[in-house]
Scaffold this active site. Structure first.
Site, PDB file in Angstrom:
ATOM      1  N   GLU A  83       6.347  11.171  -3.845  1.00 45.64           N
ATOM      2  CA  GLU A  83       5.138  10.347  -4.028  1.00 45.64           C
ATOM      3  C   GLU A  83       4.385  10.435  -2.707  1.00 45.64           C
ATOM      4  OE1 GLU A  83       6.264   8.715  -7.860  1.00 45.64           O
ATOM      5  OE2 GLU A  83       4.412   8.991  -6.765  1.00 45.64           O
TER       6      GLU A  83
ATOM      7  N   CYS B 107      -1.341   3.654  -0.849  1.00 48.15           N
ATOM      8  CA  CYS B 107      -1.602   5.052  -1.236  1.00 48.15           C
ATOM      9  C   CYS B 107      -2.552   5.127  -2.413  1.00 48.15           C
ATOM     10  CB  CYS B 107      -0.303   5.736  -1.607  1.00 48.15           C
ATOM     11  SG  CYS B 107       0.473   4.921  -2.988  1.00 48.15           S
TER      12      CYS B 107
HETATM   13  N1  LIG Z   1       2.195   8.250  -3.534  1.00 45.57           N
HETATM   14  C1  LIG Z   1       2.733   7.082  -3.227  1.00 45.57           C
HETATM   15  O1  LIG Z   1       3.268   6.354  -4.107  1.00 45.57           O
HETATM   16  C2  LIG Z   1       2.730   6.638  -1.797  1.00 45.57           C
HETATM   17  C3  LIG Z   1       3.156   5.339  -1.520  1.00 45.57           C
HETATM   18  C4  LIG Z   1       3.120   4.899  -0.187  1.00 45.57           C
HETATM   19  C5  LIG Z   1       2.705   5.733   0.845  1.00 45.57           C
HETATM   20  N2  LIG Z   1       2.314   6.990   0.530  1.00 45.57           N
HETATM   21  C6  LIG Z   1       1.843   7.858   1.597  1.00 45.57           C
HETATM   22  O2  LIG Z   1       2.669   7.692   2.773  1.00 45.57           O
HETATM   23  C7  LIG Z   1       1.872   7.847   3.949  1.00 45.57           C
HETATM   24  C8  LIG Z   1       2.072   6.654   4.871  1.00 45.57           C
HETATM   25  O3  LIG Z   1       3.449   6.406   5.035  1.00 45.57           O
HETATM   26  P1  LIG Z   1       4.224   6.963   6.329  1.00 45.57           P
HETATM   27  O4  LIG Z   1       3.295   7.017   7.493  1.00 45.57           O
HETATM   28  O5  LIG Z   1       5.510   6.223   6.455  1.00 45.57           O
HETATM   29  O6  LIG Z   1       4.550   8.466   5.904  1.00 45.57           O
HETATM   30  P2  LIG Z   1       5.406   9.501   6.744  1.00 45.57           P
HETATM   31  O7  LIG Z   1       5.416  10.724   5.947  1.00 45.57           O
HETATM   32  O8  LIG Z   1       4.979   9.557   8.160  1.00 45.57           O
HETATM   33  O9  LIG Z   1       6.901   8.870   6.762  1.00 45.57           O
HETATM   34  C9  LIG Z   1       7.540   8.531   5.564  1.00 45.57           C
HETATM   35  C10 LIG Z   1       9.039   8.556   5.800  1.00 45.57           C
HETATM   36  O10 LIG Z   1       9.430   9.897   6.050  1.00 45.57           O
HETATM   37  C11 LIG Z   1      10.223   9.969   7.235  1.00 45.57           C
HETATM   38  N3  LIG Z   1      10.040  11.302   7.798  1.00 45.57           N
HETATM   39  C12 LIG Z   1       9.012  11.744   8.559  1.00 45.57           C
HETATM   40  N4  LIG Z   1       9.161  13.058   8.852  1.00 45.57           N
HETATM   41  C13 LIG Z   1      10.340  13.455   8.251  1.00 45.57           C
HETATM   42  C14 LIG Z   1      11.076  14.689   8.179  1.00 45.57           C
HETATM   43  N5  LIG Z   1      10.638  15.798   8.773  1.00 45.57           N
HETATM   44  N6  LIG Z   1      12.245  14.710   7.480  1.00 45.57           N
HETATM   45  C15 LIG Z   1      12.704  13.597   6.874  1.00 45.57           C
HETATM   46  N7  LIG Z   1      12.071  12.393   6.914  1.00 45.57           N
HETATM   47  C16 LIG Z   1      10.896  12.328   7.585  1.00 45.57           C
HETATM   48  C17 LIG Z   1       9.688   8.826   8.066  1.00 45.57           C
HETATM   49  O11 LIG Z   1      10.603   8.461   9.065  1.00 45.57           O
HETATM   50  C18 LIG Z   1       9.496   7.752   7.015  1.00 45.57           C
HETATM   51  O12 LIG Z   1      10.722   7.112   6.737  1.00 45.57           O
HETATM   52  C19 LIG Z   1       0.439   7.973   3.473  1.00 45.57           C
HETATM   53  O13 LIG Z   1       0.088   9.340   3.433  1.00 45.57           O
HETATM   54  C20 LIG Z   1       0.477   7.430   2.048  1.00 45.57           C
HETATM   55  O14 LIG Z   1      -0.514   7.993   1.224  1.00 45.57           O
HETATM   56  C21 LIG Z   1       2.309   7.469  -0.757  1.00 45.57           C
HETATM   57  O1  LIG Z   2       1.108   2.439  -1.410  1.00 38.56           O
HETATM   58  C1  LIG Z   2       1.478   2.902  -2.477  1.00 38.56           C
HETATM   59  C2  LIG Z   2       1.975   2.153  -3.566  1.00 38.56           C
HETATM   60  C3  LIG Z   2       2.745   2.727  -4.501  1.00 38.56           C
HETATM   61  C4  LIG Z   2       3.132   1.934  -5.620  1.00 38.56           C
HETATM   62  C5  LIG Z   2       4.167   2.285  -6.436  1.00 38.56           C
HETATM   63  O2  LIG Z   2       4.950   3.335  -6.168  1.00 38.56           O
HETATM   64  C6  LIG Z   2       4.483   1.500  -7.632  1.00 38.56           C
HETATM   65  O3  LIG Z   2       3.715   0.581  -8.001  1.00 38.56           O
HETATM   66  O4  LIG Z   2       5.547   1.796  -8.230  1.00 38.56           O
END
Ligand SMILES: NC(=O)c1ccc[n+]([C@@H]2O[C@H](COP(=O)([O-])OP(=O)(O)OC[C@H]3O[C@@H](n4cnc5c(N)ncnc54)[C@H](O)[C@@H]3O)[C@@H](O)[C@H]2O)c1
Ligand SMILES: O=C/C=C/C=C(\O)C(=O)O
Length: 486
Positions: free
Chosen positions: A254, A288
């Site tokens: 995600e 997100c």
């Molecule tokens: N699609 C969705 O449902 C959803 C939901 C929430 C957040 N997001 C996305 O997440 C981002 C913000 O969250 P964030 O800053 O924590 O994301 P991030 O990718 O920086 O980190 C997410 C997780 O991945 C880990 N991580 C980072 N690099 C890694 C690697 N090389 N190997 C293994 N683990 C690693 C981090 O420590 C953290 O626990 C935004 O881009 C947002 O759009 C998406």
């Molecule tokens: O910031 C992102 C939120 C994601 C939400 C879900 O994954 C959910 O509602 O299950």
């Protein structure tokens, strides 16, 4: 100050190396916890515990016994609701009502929905003819995948982690969770719940640390991890997918989004303003599914911009528990600087700054927090950075549109495909639009309204796979076909 340790094999423990890192409050940057930083040996110990649990008591439970335990987890989360609210507010600095109304209730819900699913999912069988006329019977066995690596982000840490752990455990797997380094508290607290409910040790494990050259990477590199589910930035997903290729492990992602909000002139105006305001500024824009580009049908464009400006300028900054606070800080200084860099890019690219664009004046005791103004721009082309790239902050660009075809093309014109919110009273138009917009979820006259049985996930660079209801079974189980000659 809290000492937060790993949760491995049913017990809290520091890292073998003794390494720790600081957790600071997003509200005022004060030190609030010391977190154990896992080395490879700690991660390997957690994975080994998860593997043992698969072949121990947990692996021998019936579906009914597992389901009863998961309902117990949900009930204990509910009983300790305030503890989870407190922990998540400390981690994120977000207002109390965001925790109690948007994020923490999903903890219990994410266990209940998948306990319900696994209890009721039918088995599949086929009878087949054979040349000798006696036929054969085929049936499929649904079995757990094994040890699931769970890597979660900081923006809705408890919701997003339990959205993975719930189905993983419901399907009989065990998990090793690596929460974001920014938000370790609720994932750790869930370990206490697991023990008090009687989930066998080793089923739920938590290791803390960072991504590259730290716990996250060590987890994805451990070949006893049978599959990896990740939520976070798209570029992180790419790195994790490369690691998962070793050992040919399955992934469920995600990831990022650049979501559009589309408002037609026939919309319920006040509802559309409220809906777009929530989708742009909830959780200080750190969602997100949030809206960072808004398209408003030209006849109501000016009126809409002014109405959204008024709501953005009425936010109340403050501590999560301040009675009138409805707007929190960004998660970290680093993220605040990232969002501010986009505020500068918008200026450099010639945006009209309708409101915001900087850091608010805060009282002295909060001045060190990661505060930032909700911001609205107009006047930029579709090629502008703030219109194309995910910012993940409290900001949006608003542009007028004249036709459905035009706004569909502009909505689809990006690398992502996560979500859209459409506001119109013409439901024929809504159905037409939803069928043509290339995203995983489209909301009409709503936003972030979630039925957990539906397929949830992103298209294009926003994700791989769908989770929710029976769709989660695809990732968290394997099917074995048995063919019996009669
Ligand atoms: N699609 C969705 O449902 C959803 C939901 C929430 C957040 N997001 C996305 O997440 C981002 C913000 O969250 P964030 O800053 O924590 O994301 P991030 O990718 O920086 O980190 C997410 C997780 O991945 C880990 N991580 C980072 N690099 C890694 C690697 N090389 N190997 C293994 N683990 C690693 C981090 O420590 C953290 O626990 C935004 O881009 C947002 O759009 C998406
Ligand atoms: O910031 C992102 C939120 C994601 C939400 C879900 O994954 C959910 O509602 O299950």
């Amino acid at each position: 100050m809290q000492q937060i340790n790993h949760f491995i094999d049913g017990a809290f423990s520091p890292s073998d190396s003794g390494k720790r890192f600081d957790k600071r409050s997003p509200v005022d940057n004060t030190l609030i916890a010391s977190i154990a930083e896992a080395g490879r040996t700690d991660v390997d110990r957690a994975v080994a515990a998860a593997k043992r649990a698969l072949n121990g008591e947990w692996g021998g439970l019936t579906t009914e016994q597992r389901v009863d335990l998961l309902y117990g987890v949900a009930d204990e989360i509910t009983r300790r609701f305030d503890d989870f609210v407190e922990a998540e507010m400390a981690d994120t600095g977000q207002p109390h009502h965001v925790m109690t109304h948007a994020f923490i209730p999903r903890g219990a819900a994410n266990f209940k929905v998948f306990a319900d699913v696994i209890k009721n999912v039918p088995a599949e069988s086929f009878q087949m003819a054979t040349p000798d006329g006696r036929g054969a019977l085929n049936y499929a066995l649904r079995v757990p995948k094994g040890v699931i690596g769970v890597i979660s982000p900081w923006n809705a840490p408890f919701l997003l982690m339990t959205w993975k752990v719930g189905p993983a455990l419901a399907c009989g797997n065990t998990v090793v969770v690596k929460p974001s380094e920014e938000t370790p508290l609720t994932t750790t607290l869930l370990g206490e719940v697991m023990n008090s409910v009687g989930i066998p040790k080793g089923v739920y494990n938590v290791v803390h640390g960072f991504g590259p050259d730290s716990a996250g990477e060590y987890l994805t590199q451990n070949l006893d991890v049978d599959a990896i589910t990740f939520t976070g930035e798209t570029r992180t997903g790419t790195a994790i997918m490369k690691a998962a290729a070793e050992g040919t492990r399955d992934v469920s992602f995600e990831m990022g989004g650049k979501n559009a909000g589309i408002v037609f002139a026939d919309a319920d105006f006040d509802a559309a303003v409220d809906g777009i305001f929530r989708s742009a500024f909830l959780n200080s824009g750190q969602v997100c599914l949030g809206t960072e580009k808004v398209y408003v049908e030209r006849p109501i464009f000016e009126r809409f911009v002014d109405a959204l400006k008024q709501k953005a300028e009425a936010v109340k900054y403050g501590r999560p528990t301040d009675s009138d606070s409805n707007y929190g800080p960004l998660i970290s200084r680093e993220h605040q600087n990232k969002v501010l860099s986009y505020y500068q890019k918008a200026k450099d690219e010639g945006a009209t700054i309708v409101t915001g664009g900087g850091i608010p004046d805060m009282p002295a005791e909060l001045a060190e927090g990661n505060w930032i103004e909700p911001t609205i721009w107009t006047g930029l082309p579709e090629t502008a950075s703030v219109v194309k790239e995910e910012i993940f902050g409290p900001c949006c660009h608003i542009a007028p549109f004249d036709t459905e075809e035009e706004v569909i093309a502009k909505t689809n014109d990006n690398q992502y495909g996560l979500s859209t919110t459409i506001w119109t009273t013409n439901l024929s138009c809504a159905h037409r639009m939803a069928a043509k917009i290339d995203v995983g979820v489209t909301w009409v006259n709503s936003w972030f309204l979630r039925d957990l049985r539906t397929p949830f996930g992103g298209a294009n660079q926003s994700g791989i796979g769908r989770e929710g209801g029976v769709h989660s079974l695809e990732f968290y189980t394997e099917m074995r076909n048995v063919c019996i000659k009669l």
